[in-house]
Design a protein around this motif. Structure first.
Motif, PDB file in Angstrom:
ATOM      1  N   ASN A   6      -1.343   0.277  -1.691  1.00 22.35           N
ATOM      2  CA  ASN A   6      -1.151   1.197  -0.768  1.00 22.35           C
ATOM      3  C   ASN A   6       0.524   1.261  -0.501  1.00 22.35           C
ATOM      4  O   ASN A   6       0.971   2.287  -0.260  1.00 22.35           O
ATOM      5  N   LYS A   7       1.008   0.059  -0.848  1.00 23.97           N
ATOM      6  CA  LYS A   7       2.500  -0.039  -0.641  1.00 23.97           C
ATOM      7  C   LYS A   7       3.277   0.639  -1.857  1.00 23.97           C
ATOM      8  O   LYS A   7       4.465   1.194  -1.694  1.00 23.97           O
ATOM      9  N   GLN A  62      -3.727  -3.723  -0.649  1.00 25.17           N
ATOM     10  CA  GLN A  62      -2.469  -3.686   0.067  1.00 25.17           C
ATOM     11  C   GLN A  62      -1.442  -3.584  -0.784  1.00 25.17           C
ATOM     12  O   GLN A  62      -0.416  -2.525  -0.574  1.00 25.17           O
ATOM     13  N   SER A  63      -1.339  -4.039  -2.005  1.00 21.04           N
ATOM     14  CA  SER A  63      -0.100  -3.389  -2.897  1.00 21.04           C
ATOM     15  C   SER A  63      -0.377  -1.936  -3.506  1.00 21.04           C
ATOM     16  O   SER A  63       0.558  -1.401  -3.503  1.00 21.04           O
TER      17      SER A  63
END
Length: 98
Positions: free
Chosen positions: A92-93, A89-90
């Motif tokens: 992709n962010k 998730q990090s």
């Protein structure tokens, strides 16, 4: 006309003797060289601290080691996915493409 001068032969011989003595010194150094390990006092202290103090934990670690050695250890897939999810998730962010 003189082709071979006696002084030149001595010059070659001294050069050859110099090469031979260097080779002998190199061989002697290899014979004297030994591997050596030194552990700092701080590392020794950390090693002593890392020893397991809790007998239950030591038993669990021993069981896990045996399971891995025997090939019977199974990775808990759901826990693995839960741990990996925040990383992706990090990732992709941070602006990287999917």
């Amino acid at each position: 006309m003189k082709i071979n001068e006696s002084g030149r032969v001595n010059g070659i011989n001294s050069y050859q003797r110099n090469i031979e003595s260097r080779e002998m010194q190199h061989i002697d150094k290899k014979k004297r060289r030994k591997d050596e390990v030194s552990i700092s006092p701080e590392a020794m202290e950390l090693s002593a601290q890392s020893k397991v103090q809790d007998p239950e934990r030591a038993e669990k670690i021993q069981r896990l080691k045996e399971a891995v050695t025997n090939g019977t250890y199974e990775v808990p897939v759901d826990r693995l996915a839960d741990k990996m999810l925040p990383y992706f998730q990090s990732y992709n962010k941070s602006g990287e493409s999917k």
